[in-house]
Design a protein around this motif. Sequence first.
Motif, PDB file in Angstrom:
ATOM      1  N   ASN A   1       2.888  25.916  73.417  1.00 26.47           N
ATOM      2  CA  ASN A   1       3.508  26.189  72.124  1.00 26.47           C
ATOM      3  C   ASN A   1       4.358  27.435  72.277  1.00 26.47           C
ATOM      4  O   ASN A   1       3.922  28.409  72.878  1.00 26.47           O
ATOM      5  N   TYR A   2       5.553  27.408  71.712  1.00 23.67           N
ATOM      6  CA  TYR A   2       6.476  28.527  71.848  1.00 23.67           C
ATOM      7  C   TYR A   2       6.930  29.008  70.475  1.00 23.67           C
ATOM      8  O   TYR A   2       7.172  28.205  69.583  1.00 23.67           O
ATOM      9  N   ASN A   3       7.073  30.307  70.326  1.00 19.46           N
ATOM     10  CA  ASN A   3       7.773  30.914  69.203  1.00 19.46           C
ATOM     11  C   ASN A   3       9.116  31.370  69.756  1.00 19.46           C
ATOM     12  O   ASN A   3       9.164  31.963  70.832  1.00 19.46           O
ATOM     13  N   ALA A   4      10.177  31.089  69.042  1.00 16.84           N
ATOM     14  CA  ALA A   4      11.502  31.397  69.568  1.00 16.84           C
ATOM     15  C   ALA A   4      12.418  31.897  68.460  1.00 16.84           C
ATOM     16  O   ALA A   4      12.187  31.649  67.281  1.00 16.84           O
ATOM     17  N   ALA A   5      13.457  32.598  68.884  1.00 17.26           N
ATOM     18  CA  ALA A   5      14.513  33.041  67.978  1.00 17.26           C
ATOM     19  C   ALA A   5      15.829  32.443  68.457  1.00 17.26           C
ATOM     20  O   ALA A   5      16.051  32.308  69.663  1.00 17.26           O
TER      21      ALA A   5
ATOM     22  N   SER B   1       7.888  25.665  68.563  1.00 17.65           N
ATOM     23  CA  SER B   1       8.054  24.453  69.362  1.00 17.65           C
ATOM     24  C   SER B   1       6.739  24.059  70.000  1.00 17.65           C
ATOM     25  O   SER B   1       6.004  24.910  70.502  1.00 17.65           O
ATOM     26  N   ASN B   2       6.472  22.773  69.994  1.00 17.32           N
ATOM     27  CA  ASN B   2       5.283  22.213  70.615  1.00 17.32           C
ATOM     28  C   ASN B   2       5.757  21.232  71.679  1.00 17.32           C
ATOM     29  O   ASN B   2       6.273  20.171  71.366  1.00 17.32           O
TER      30      ASN B   2
ATOM     31  N   HIS C   1      15.862  31.760  72.602  1.00 18.20           N
ATOM     32  CA  HIS C   1      15.004  32.424  73.589  1.00 18.20           C
ATOM     33  C   HIS C   1      13.579  32.437  73.040  1.00 18.20           C
ATOM     34  O   HIS C   1      13.353  32.861  71.917  1.00 18.20           O
ATOM     35  N   SER C   2      12.619  31.991  73.869  1.00 18.21           N
ATOM     36  CA  SER C   2      11.235  31.905  73.400  1.00 18.21           C
ATOM     37  C   SER C   2      10.388  33.037  73.961  1.00 18.21           C
ATOM     38  O   SER C   2      10.771  33.717  74.904  1.00 18.21           O
TER      39      SER C   2
END
Length: 187
Positions: A49-53, A39-40, A73-74
């Motif tokens: 910027n996020y990495n999430a599952a 996500s940006n 959840h990021s």
Amino acid sequence: MKKLLVCCSLFSLALTAQNAWANDGNHYVPYVGIDYSYSNANAKLLRPNYNAASVILGSDYNRFFSTEVFYQHSDNSKKTSRNGNLSSRFQAGGLDMYGYLPLTCGRDLALVGTLGAGIYDFKKRYSNPYVKSGHDQGYGYRAGAGIFYSLSKNVALRGVARYVKLDKIKDIDHMMEYSAGLRYTFN
């Protein structure tokens, strides 16, 4: 109030479309899934910027329509701001409706459209002790498009690009989310 009316109208439209396709072998098939997303966010001061599952519970009603609930959840996004180092992350949960346009006779390959809404909770922490850390909670209205591919009768892959308009969250207006995931259908 307008946004609530828009969401209710879209949900009614989706239910109407689902009833129109009821003659196409209407059935209920549950599934579970997991997605990775990048996500940006478009924030006032920074662009985190996020990495999430995401964990997904859903159901197919026919080959054209499904609904699902999600929990996302990021990880921490770390940026440097004028107030010190900022660490932020988010959690979200909500409901998405999916429409499929099959490109094959079944639904082995299909284009995907999605609409949904969720509750987002952003937590932020500054390294500067004089700047208040905390969290903001608000709503996210989601719309996206992507592709769906069945590997087997039970296992499928899906990729979606999604725009999320955030409401009542300080300093963050919207974000783009790109997700890829795996799902298992209980046939």
